[in-house]
Write a protein that holds these residues in place. Sequence first.
Motif, PDB file in Angstrom:
ATOM      1  N   GLY A 716      26.222  10.528 -32.961  1.00 15.64           N
ATOM      2  CA  GLY A 716      25.497  11.340 -31.976  1.00 15.64           C
ATOM      3  C   GLY A 716      25.588  12.822 -32.323  1.00 15.64           C
ATOM      4  O   GLY A 716      24.592  13.550 -32.289  1.00 15.64           O
ATOM      5  N   GLN A 717      26.789  13.257 -32.679  1.00 22.45           N
ATOM      6  CA  GLN A 717      27.011  14.672 -33.029  1.00 22.45           C
ATOM      7  C   GLN A 717      26.196  15.079 -34.252  1.00 22.45           C
ATOM      8  O   GLN A 717      25.689  16.181 -34.327  1.00 22.45           O
ATOM      9  N   ALA A 718      26.107  14.156 -35.204  1.00 27.61           N
ATOM     10  CA  ALA A 718      25.406  14.460 -36.456  1.00 27.61           C
ATOM     11  C   ALA A 718      23.893  14.494 -36.269  1.00 27.61           C
ATOM     12  O   ALA A 718      23.164  14.880 -37.178  1.00 27.61           O
ATOM     13  N   GLY A 719      23.414  14.067 -35.104  1.00 24.61           N
ATOM     14  CA  GLY A 719      21.971  14.023 -34.857  1.00 24.61           C
ATOM     15  C   GLY A 719      21.435  12.645 -35.214  1.00 24.61           C
ATOM     16  O   GLY A 719      20.979  12.410 -36.337  1.00 24.61           O
ATOM     17  N   TYR A 720      21.523  11.750 -34.276  1.00 27.18           N
ATOM     18  CA  TYR A 720      21.118  10.360 -34.498  1.00 27.18           C
ATOM     19  C   TYR A 720      19.601  10.264 -34.639  1.00 27.18           C
ATOM     20  O   TYR A 720      18.862  10.779 -33.801  1.00 27.18           O
ATOM     21  N   ASP A 721      19.175   9.574 -35.678  1.00 31.46           N
ATOM     22  CA  ASP A 721      17.745   9.405 -35.918  1.00 31.46           C
ATOM     23  C   ASP A 721      17.406   7.919 -35.987  1.00 31.46           C
ATOM     24  O   ASP A 721      17.533   7.286 -37.036  1.00 31.46           O
ATOM     25  N   SER A 724      15.149   6.318 -38.778  1.00 31.37           N
ATOM     26  CA  SER A 724      15.614   6.041 -40.142  1.00 31.37           C
ATOM     27  C   SER A 724      16.131   4.605 -40.246  1.00 31.37           C
ATOM     28  O   SER A 724      15.969   3.956 -41.277  1.00 31.37           O
ATOM     29  N   TRP A 761      12.298   6.889 -30.956  1.00 26.23           N
ATOM     30  CA  TRP A 761      12.455   8.345 -30.902  1.00 26.23           C
ATOM     31  C   TRP A 761      13.726   8.809 -30.205  1.00 26.23           C
ATOM     32  O   TRP A 761      14.180   9.924 -30.402  1.00 26.23           O
ATOM     33  N   LYS A 762      14.278   7.955 -29.362  1.00 29.11           N
ATOM     34  CA  LYS A 762      15.439   8.408 -28.592  1.00 29.11           C
ATOM     35  C   LYS A 762      16.611   7.458 -28.775  1.00 29.11           C
ATOM     36  O   LYS A 762      17.632   7.810 -29.327  1.00 29.11           O
ATOM     37  N   ARG A 764      19.044   6.247 -26.870  1.00 33.34           N
ATOM     38  CA  ARG A 764      20.269   6.919 -26.468  1.00 33.34           C
ATOM     39  C   ARG A 764      21.509   6.049 -26.714  1.00 33.34           C
ATOM     40  O   ARG A 764      22.595   6.563 -26.968  1.00 33.34           O
TER      41      ARG A 764
END
Length: 833
Positions: A716-721, A724, A761-762, A764
């Motif tokens: 999550g911190q690294a920016g979850y995509d 990919s 896109w999200k 969560r």
Amino acid sequence: MGRVTDTHAAPTPSSFAEEFLDELHFELGVSRETASPTDLYVALARAVRRHLVEGWFDTLSTQLGGDSKFVAYLSAEYLLGRQLENALLATGLTEVARDALDGLGLSLDELSEQEVEPGLGNGGLGRLAACFIDSLATMDVPAVGYGIRYEYGIFRQTFVDGRQVEQADDWLALGSPWEIPHPEMAVTVGFGGHTEEPAGTGEGTADGAPGPDARQWVPGWTVEAVPYNYLVPGYGTRNVNTLRLWSARATKAFNLEIFNSGDYEAAVRGQTYAENISKVLYPEDSTPQGKELRLQQQYFFVAASLADTIARALGDGDLHALPDRVVFQLNDTHPVIAIPEMMRLLVDVHGLGWDEAWDLTRRSFNYTCHTLLPEALEIWSVDLLGRLLPRHLEIIYRINEEFLASLRDSGGNELQVRRMSIIQEQPERAVRMAYLATVGSTKVNGVAALHSQLLRDAVLHDFSDLWPEKFTNVTNGITPRRFVRLANPGLSALLDETVGTGWVKDLDQLRGLEAHAEDPEFRRGFRDVKAANKQRLVDLLATRDGLHLPTDALYDVMVKRLHEYKRQMLKVLHVVTLYDQVRSGALDPADVTPRVVVFGAKAAPGYRMAKDIIALVNAVAATIDADPALAGRLQIAFPANYNVTLAEKLIPAADLSEQISLAGKEASGTGNMKFALNGALTIGTLDGANVEIRDLVGDDNFFLFGMTEPEAEALGQAGYDPGSFYEQDPALKSAIDLIASGAFSHGDPTAFESIVSDLLWKDRFMVLADYRAYLDAQSRVEAAYADPDAWTRSAILNVARSGFFSSDRSIRDYLDRIWHAPAVPARSNGLRD
Ligand code: GPW
């Protein structure tokens, strides 16, 4: 083992039949010939209830006579389930009642089916409260459960075109034979109005002159809280505890005044307004909406319960003894308004000084937190709270002022002070109830080891730095009476034969099964029980839901509230992938392990995504059903209206228990424990109590997959995509594309658009990130299931090693770590001697 009974003659089928007919004729006023099935059930329930009353009186007189300490469990929810079978078990009358009814040409099992379960809770939190009061009674601990008698419980779920539709749960429509109302003991509860300087003499306090810190609250309106007692029988003991649920009623004075003025419509409006307070259970689980009526409910039951508790604990005794006579347990933040209410009673009504009152209050309260989700942490806007409970808001402000001052005194910086303030300033001024609870309690506990650790490290970490000794863990548990002894009679009989009957009260005795895990005959017996439970479930779902299911299949079960963090979507993607692979020819249907995937889940009525996921599950189910290639190989069963009654049939039939939340999101889970105890193997993440289940049953007997909590946090911190993961995994891409194509919605690509775009896109809760690991774990499940002997051995070891998850153990932990309230076995008072 039955109830420890008295000297007078034990009931026989004929004496019981007589009591039953008495109830039917003289209390209900119907003859045997004209009685409806409900009449017969009600008469039966009341005949059974008679046998609880003596133990209940004995319990009350023993406890009230001495100087024992009692537990006041404050909970907005109790998800009790049906009462009749449990009361029969506790009284040891099951066979007597069965024989008595047989003699009258009636069937106990058929009458039992008439009972509508009291669904006065949403899910895990409410069911936990019900397990706890069962254990408290069984362990002879003086305890009262306090809550709300909702006129409408959790809604009844139906599906229309696969979408959830809610219906009112009118559970009281045909009467409730288990409750004993006490309108003469009603307590008045105030709301609204204003505060002022107390009058010079007398008025301000019950004890004479107002205390130095007293203010006078002049409520704008009041309602009456009418107590309804429910008997809570212990198992294998004389003790019967009390569950006291409050129902709202308009005050007489209020009505009279308006009636006398001739404005009848206004009088009726007032009555309706008052009675709305206990009208309906809010159906949001873990996502409170901040509605005024909900705060009214909370204060309503808390104010009535505190008044009741103080009277019970102290009578006319000394207020300073309060922490020695009663210990309050706050079941999450829903009853936390009890803390300022206690301060109000002590300071304004009884004239104590602030510091002394605060000391007594803090020593009497403890708080259990049940979540890690930020959106589940209750806050109340200052605006609303001040309007509804002006004096309580003043008290909260003062608690906060003194707390923040003490922080500054001990060198806290302004950043820390702002972070820890009970009052949040942004986006609006609001009271953080979890912080109020933490500041006002002696102990704060989480509900599983990992959860308690995360509370200390994240959600409440400033507080745990300040008061490390305040924080503790009590891992949840479940009652073996309801969830093994009653729900799984086949397994219970096998356990009795193998390790004796002591396990029902001492679940650690299941360890004795380990020695039999290698015994082929025992394994056969164990397998037979599972097969019979599947047959029982298949029969039930055929009549209840019109489903046609095979018994000879792996029963893969995911039952719990529908919530994104629990990741029902991950299960859906697994099923869609299997379907997709068969359809494309990549997988030979003959190689698919025959599997019935069972879902049970209610969505909060306003939770759009959850309701869309329900629709998707039903759509996938229908599509698979229509495809002959998968007949007998793969099927989804989604019976509507999952509740305690259905759980009791589903869980004993399960082979595989789905506990697949994103690590760090499920505080504990309790379904996970019920499945393991009934011999299902878990496929799960390292989340909540799964961690402890796996430690105990052994990693060979548990299908672990997925990210750990620190890994999920880091991703999550690294920016979850999520995109990919979709791009890189062809099976995942294909499954999502299939949903997006309209394959499950008659070609309509828009039907599940919101689910698909959220995932891409999200996402969560990182469904896509754990997809591959989950599929691999499911392959391991299939391989293991192909070896029935090894599977059965693992299932037996799950049962043998899950004794720790008895709610009796949880209660022992609460007693040792938090409550320090000794057991008090009821002495016979000889009602009939
Ligand atoms: F958000 N739980 C629940 F913490 O059923 F208040 N309803 C709720 O409103 C909350 C929690 C609340 C559940 C947890 O989700 C589950 O993990 C836990 O096993 C259960 O409470 C009992 O502790």
